[in-house]
Design a protein around this motif. Sequence first.
Motif, short mmCIF file in Angstrom:
data_model
loop_
_atom_site.label_atom_id
_atom_site.label_comp_id
_atom_site.label_asym_id
_atom_site.label_seq_id
_atom_site.Cartn_x
_atom_site.Cartn_y
_atom_site.Cartn_z
N ASN A 47 -23.88 -60.65 55.89
CA ASN A 47 -22.80 -59.74 56.30
C ASN A 47 -22.03 -59.24 55.07
O ASN A 47 -22.33 -59.60 53.93
CB ASN A 47 -21.86 -60.42 57.30
CG ASN A 47 -21.27 -61.70 56.75
OD1 ASN A 47 -21.14 -61.87 55.54
ND2 ASN A 47 -20.88 -62.62 57.65
N THR A 48 -21.01 -58.44 55.33
CA THR A 48 -20.25 -57.85 54.22
C THR A 48 -19.54 -58.90 53.37
O THR A 48 -19.46 -58.77 52.15
CB THR A 48 -19.22 -56.85 54.75
OG1 THR A 48 -18.37 -57.50 55.71
CG2 THR A 48 -19.90 -55.66 55.41
N PRO A 90 -24.38 -53.25 55.86
CA PRO A 90 -23.32 -53.92 55.10
C PRO A 90 -23.27 -53.54 53.63
O PRO A 90 -22.46 -54.09 52.87
CB PRO A 90 -23.70 -55.40 55.25
CG PRO A 90 -25.21 -55.36 55.27
CD PRO A 90 -25.58 -54.10 56.00
#
Length: 301
Positions: A47-48, A90
């Motif tokens: 994820n980010t 992302p």
Amino acid sequence: MPAGEDQAERFLAMLAAERGAAANTLMAYRRDLEAARAVLGDIATANTDALETLGSAWSDLAASSLARRCSALRQFYGFLVDEGVRADDPSGALPRPRTRRPLPRLLSHAEVERFLEQADEEAVSERPDAVRLLALLELLYGSGLRATELVSLPLAAVPRDAPFLHVTGKGGQQRMVPVSGRASAVLSRWLAVRKGGSRFLFPSSGASGHLTRVRLFQLLRALAGRAGLDPLRVSPHVLRHAFATHLLEGGADLRVLQMLLGHADIATTQIYTHVDSARLVELVNARHPLGGVRGTINRES
């Protein structure tokens, strides 16, 4: 195979099939994805927040290396979105280093001439290795080939009735490259002493392969040392750059250079336009319609 690795393999297969990426390009992408996996684990599901950690994890990298890795990841996540594997991209969290693409090193006309003279002197003996080296050098500087293009030239690429080579470049793109009369004469000498049995113009000592890029690099640097040049300043790419720069200095059109070098984008060709500012000023003063009307451009402005 973990899910992330499987997606990476699918991504690389896409690059090969749809974009015609060369083997060396695919190897570079694979290394960059593996470097990200070493930090993130499963890169396909990262994820980010995870991607934001790459800036510190890769803080010791040169800006150009960091930019290359981030570019590979951006393309990877774009692929996952296109394939419906992820709903989000992302890659906006990736570090964005500011890079300036450096100009390749350049050899002067005199240095290239000395390089060629040394190779010519050694080839007088007609020893196959010396004649081969002279032919390699003539094609690198005389035709601007990439190292991979040169060493992998098939014997059939040398036509009997036209002064051109048929070259397969990046992405499988084919082009015609002119061969000078001087290089053509050296090629004839090489073909006369070259051992048969291989489909490659420059075969290796093995049964079916061709001269490697690494070996070409080594041969050029050794020749540079014998010619009294700094070996660290010499490489196949430096000679390709010298080919383009010296042609441009002689008045060649940028679009012609783009075609000769096999660049898909002319912006890439512009990297090779390393012409000194004094020559550009002289060009404007001599060729611009107003150059002689209201004075000339100040060189020091």
